[in-house]
Every structure is written in C-alpha cells, then in structure tokens.
Design a protein around this motif. Sequence first.
Motif, mmCIF file in Angstrom:
data_model
loop_
_atom_site.group_PDB
_atom_site.id
_atom_site.type_symbol
_atom_site.label_atom_id
_atom_site.label_comp_id
_atom_site.label_asym_id
_atom_site.label_seq_id
_atom_site.Cartn_x
_atom_site.Cartn_y
_atom_site.Cartn_z
ATOM 1 N N TRP A 1 0.827 -1.209 0.000
ATOM 2 C CA TRP A 1 0.000 0.000 0.000
ATOM 3 C C TRP A 1 0.861 1.259 0.000
ATOM 4 O O TRP A 1 0.597 2.209 -0.749
ATOM 5 N N ALA A 2 1.913 1.263 0.842
ATOM 6 C CA ALA A 2 2.785 2.436 0.929
ATOM 7 C C ALA A 2 3.476 2.709 -0.400
ATOM 8 O O ALA A 2 3.601 3.873 -0.826
ATOM 9 N N VAL A 3 3.923 1.665 -1.084
ATOM 10 C CA VAL A 3 4.598 1.836 -2.375
ATOM 11 C C VAL A 3 3.609 2.296 -3.445
ATOM 12 O O VAL A 3 3.878 3.231 -4.215
ATOM 13 N N TRP A 4 2.444 1.656 -3.512
ATOM 14 C CA TRP A 4 1.460 1.986 -4.546
ATOM 15 C C TRP A 4 0.887 3.391 -4.369
ATOM 16 O O TRP A 4 0.631 4.092 -5.347
ATOM 17 N N GLU A 5 0.672 3.801 -3.138
ATOM 18 C CA GLU A 5 -0.039 5.055 -2.883
ATOM 19 C C GLU A 5 0.880 6.269 -2.772
ATOM 20 O O GLU A 5 0.412 7.407 -2.859
ATOM 21 N N SER A 6 2.184 6.062 -2.569
ATOM 22 C CA SER A 6 3.095 7.197 -2.360
ATOM 23 C C SER A 6 3.363 7.978 -3.638
ATOM 24 O O SER A 6 3.552 9.194 -3.602
ATOM 25 N N GLY A 7 3.397 7.283 -4.772
ATOM 26 C CA GLY A 7 3.669 7.950 -6.029
ATOM 27 C C GLY A 7 4.423 7.049 -6.980
ATOM 28 O O GLY A 7 4.986 6.020 -6.581
ATOM 29 N N ALA A 8 4.456 7.435 -8.250
ATOM 30 C CA ALA A 8 5.137 6.629 -9.259
ATOM 31 C C ALA A 8 6.627 6.523 -8.942
ATOM 32 O O ALA A 8 7.259 7.491 -8.539
ATOM 33 N N GLY A 9 7.174 5.321 -9.116
ATOM 34 C CA GLY A 9 8.595 5.110 -8.869
ATOM 35 C C GLY A 9 8.952 4.893 -7.418
ATOM 36 O O GLY A 9 10.135 4.854 -7.069
ATOM 37 N N ALA A 10 7.951 4.746 -6.555
ATOM 38 C CA ALA A 10 8.226 4.555 -5.128
ATOM 39 C C ALA A 10 8.811 3.176 -4.870
ATOM 40 O O ALA A 10 8.496 2.204 -5.568
ATOM 41 N N ARG A 11 9.653 3.101 -3.843
ATOM 42 C CA ARG A 11 10.268 1.833 -3.437
ATOM 43 C C ARG A 11 10.557 1.875 -1.944
ATOM 44 O O ARG A 11 10.839 2.934 -1.379
ATOM 45 N N LEU A 12 10.495 0.717 -1.294
ATOM 46 C CA LEU A 12 10.853 0.651 0.120
ATOM 47 C C LEU A 12 12.338 0.944 0.281
ATOM 48 O O LEU A 12 13.158 0.569 -0.560
ATOM 49 N N ASP A 13 12.678 1.582 1.378
ATOM 50 C CA ASP A 13 14.068 1.941 1.620
ATOM 51 C C ASP A 13 14.354 1.814 3.116
ATOM 52 O O ASP A 13 13.446 1.613 3.931
ATOM 53 N N GLY A 14 15.624 1.933 3.477
ATOM 54 C CA GLY A 14 16.009 1.903 4.877
ATOM 55 C C GLY A 14 15.578 0.624 5.563
ATOM 56 O O GLY A 14 15.588 -0.475 4.986
ATOM 57 N N VAL A 15 15.167 0.746 6.820
ATOM 58 C CA VAL A 15 14.779 -0.418 7.608
ATOM 59 C C VAL A 15 13.602 -1.155 6.978
ATOM 60 O O VAL A 15 13.523 -2.382 7.053
ATOM 61 N N SER A 16 12.682 -0.437 6.351
ATOM 62 C CA SER A 16 11.522 -1.086 5.739
ATOM 63 C C SER A 16 11.946 -2.069 4.650
ATOM 64 O O SER A 16 11.381 -3.159 4.529
ATOM 65 N N ALA A 17 12.934 -1.686 3.836
ATOM 66 C CA ALA A 17 13.454 -2.605 2.824
ATOM 67 C C ALA A 17 14.135 -3.798 3.473
ATOM 68 O O ALA A 17 14.002 -4.933 3.012
ATOM 69 N N LEU A 18 14.868 -3.558 4.549
ATOM 70 C CA LEU A 18 15.551 -4.650 5.239
ATOM 71 C C LEU A 18 14.552 -5.635 5.838
ATOM 72 O O LEU A 18 14.738 -6.858 5.764
ATOM 73 N N LEU A 19 13.503 -5.125 6.453
ATOM 74 C CA LEU A 19 12.476 -5.997 7.024
ATOM 75 C C LEU A 19 11.798 -6.810 5.934
ATOM 76 O O LEU A 19 11.477 -7.992 6.118
ATOM 77 N N SER A 20 11.575 -6.205 4.777
ATOM 78 C CA SER A 20 10.972 -6.917 3.662
ATOM 79 C C SER A 20 11.896 -8.022 3.155
ATOM 80 O O SER A 20 11.438 -9.044 2.644
ATOM 81 N N ASP A 21 13.208 -7.819 3.312
ATOM 82 C CA ASP A 21 14.178 -8.838 2.896
ATOM 83 C C ASP A 21 14.368 -9.921 3.945
ATOM 84 O O ASP A 21 15.162 -10.838 3.743
ATOM 85 N N GLY A 22 13.668 -9.806 5.078
ATOM 86 C CA GLY A 22 13.721 -10.872 6.071
ATOM 87 C C GLY A 22 14.441 -10.532 7.359
ATOM 88 O O GLY A 22 14.598 -11.401 8.213
ATOM 89 N N MET A 23 14.893 -9.296 7.515
ATOM 90 C CA MET A 23 15.572 -8.940 8.766
ATOM 91 C C MET A 23 14.600 -9.013 9.935
ATOM 92 O O MET A 23 13.444 -8.621 9.821
ATOM 93 N N THR A 24 15.072 -9.507 11.066
ATOM 94 C CA THR A 24 14.261 -9.593 12.271
ATOM 95 C C THR A 24 14.958 -8.845 13.405
ATOM 96 O O THR A 24 16.104 -8.422 13.277
ATOM 97 N N GLY A 25 14.238 -8.684 14.517
ATOM 98 C CA GLY A 25 14.834 -8.047 15.679
ATOM 99 C C GLY A 25 14.738 -6.541 15.689
ATOM 100 O O GLY A 25 15.435 -5.876 16.453
ATOM 101 N N PHE A 26 13.861 -5.989 14.853
ATOM 102 C CA PHE A 26 13.721 -4.534 14.782
ATOM 103 C C PHE A 26 12.262 -4.195 14.478
ATOM 104 O O PHE A 26 11.627 -4.825 13.640
ATOM 105 N N THR A 27 11.731 -3.195 15.177
ATOM 106 C CA THR A 27 10.377 -2.714 14.928
ATOM 107 C C THR A 27 10.453 -1.292 14.408
ATOM 108 O O THR A 27 10.998 -0.403 15.079
ATOM 109 N N ALA A 28 9.934 -1.071 13.210
ATOM 110 C CA ALA A 28 10.005 0.249 12.585
ATOM 111 C C ALA A 28 8.828 1.112 13.014
ATOM 112 O O ALA A 28 7.692 0.638 13.107
ATOM 113 N N ALA A 29 9.098 2.384 13.268
ATOM 114 C CA ALA A 29 8.045 3.319 13.663
ATOM 115 C C ALA A 29 7.245 3.802 12.465
ATOM 116 O O ALA A 29 6.108 4.250 12.612
ATOM 117 N N ALA A 30 7.822 3.726 11.272
ATOM 118 C CA ALA A 30 7.143 4.161 10.050
ATOM 119 C C ALA A 30 7.697 3.359 8.883
ATOM 120 O O ALA A 30 8.721 2.674 8.998
#
Length: 316
Positions: free
Chosen positions: A82-111
């Motif tokens: 939802w965040a990628v689709w609704e933010s705008g064209a060319g949007a992509r996850l970055d930072g901790v959000s991208a890491l969590l999507s890649d399977g990183m554990t042990g961290f809770t993101a605030a946004a």
Amino acid sequence: MAGNEAQRSPAPLRPMGAHRRTLAAQLAADHGGVVHRNELARYGVGRNAIRDEIGAGRWFRAGRHTVAIDAPVLGTEALRWWAVWESGAGARLDGVSALLSDGMTGFTAAAIDVTLPARNRHHALAGVRLHRVDCPPPMRGAGIPRVAVELATIHGAQWAVSDRQAALVICLPIQQRLLLPARLQLAWRGVGRSARRQFINAVIADVADGAHSLGELDFTRMARIYGLPTPSHQVVRSGPRGRVYLDISWDEVGLVVEIDGGHHALALNPVDDALRQNDRVVVGERVLRIPVIGFRIVPEKFMQQVRRTYDVLGRA
C-alpha cells in the motif's frame, strides 16, 4: 477500418461473480491481501466491478490504487505494498523497511520508509516517511519494489533516531547473513555526504574487521581518562590448547579485557571465546568482555566497569 480493428488486442474477458472474487483473492495473495486496481483491470475486472464488490462489503477501498480483499485491516506485508502503490510513481521501500521486507528480524520500525523520484507527484500517507531524491537508488530483484540491502542498511543508519539505533541497523543484516561486510564497505565508499559519517564509518569498520578496527590507541586513551595505567596489548599466554592472544591485560592485577568484534557471534566463535576465557579464569585471572559496538555506543559504561574491577583486584 476493419483491418485496423483486427489488429487490436482483444479486450480481456470480464470474470463475473464468484470467479471474479476467486481471481482477485489469487492476485492479492502475492501482496498480503491487497491488489492494485491496474492489476485487476488487466484481468478484466474494471472500475464498475470493483465498485460493486466494495458496495457489497466483500472488498474494501484502501486507497486510490489499493483494494483490500476480504479484510479492511491491512497486515504488515499489505501495508508495505500500500505504501509503495499510494506514495507515487517510482516509489520503493528503503532503509529499515526494505531490510524488514528482505527478512531482517529483531527490529520494529516506527514508520514505513519509501523513496521516490523528487520530480514525480507524491502523496503524504499516515505512517509513511517519504524520502524524495533526484536520483533514487536502483531497485532489487523480484517482489515488492525495494532498495538493495547494502544501500538500505546505510540509509537506515543515516535515518536512525540515535547512534545506538544506527549501530543496530548496521549489525543486524550482517549478523543475519543478509549482507556481506565487503558489500557494505563497497557501498559505503560511494556515499558522498552523511551527518553520521564518522560514527557510521567506525561501526562499518567494526563489523567488517572486528576488534582490529578498535585501535590500541583508542582503548589506551580511554584508560588514561579513567586513571588507569597503560595496559599491555596482544599479550601471549600458554594454555591447554596452545598459545592464545589476549587483547588487553593488566598483569599486575590479573585483569584481562577482550574486545569482541562482530565476527565473535558467528559460527563456533562463541565456543572458542568461552574456552579461552574459562582457561584464564582457571589460572586466577579476571576477564571482562566488551562488544566492540558497545564500546562505540556507551564507552563510559564499559570503562567504569574496567575501572571498578581494576580497583577491586588491586585491593585483593
């Protein structure tokens, strides 16, 4: 005219009723329960059909582009899409959000961190932190659009709320084998500006090179600040398993300090560390262990422990 019509692609069949809902559920299964309106349209489910399903309470409008199938409350994976689709064209996850999507554990993101081209139209969303840049980093692989692990790690450390959190963001992908230290070092060399450059540079060196990145002069300088005499470094001891090298030692009181780099947590290194430490304790020495990342973050707390231990042994 007839010839031109013959060359057009046939319109997709319009699935009806239960077939339409089954198709939508299959498409949404790849996105945590949500589907993009354009994807539905590709399979013949147009605006009117979506409106009918939403009106009947079977589907739910989650945004301008996002339709939730079966449940109005979005789960973690669905929120990322939802965040990628609704933010705008060319949007992509970055930072901790991208890491969590890649399977990183042990961290809770605030946004949810999303990067997109600055020239593109963007939309502010609750719970989403937008980063608009002239040249967005490239996206990786299949699945949800996201930045490569090494760049996501660097960005996550730069955007962290504290040095402690920045160090955690750097350590977790390395410890969880999502990223090789060499790739992180290579990506870091390409970063031009960073508000945390000195700190991030030190932590990346720590996780890549272990205790060797913490120079002897660093610890000796801190020892001097806390009123401790100059210690010996890389002291050789003989033990049941042959010669061992101790990082730091005050032989006059029998105090040993071992600086543990990131590699100490990998494979069988904890076993070897425990055996080496226990051998020193058996012969009467006191051993303190300091994780190198911890020394970067809270050096004063570890040095206070060293100072107190030295004083206790000196009075014995």
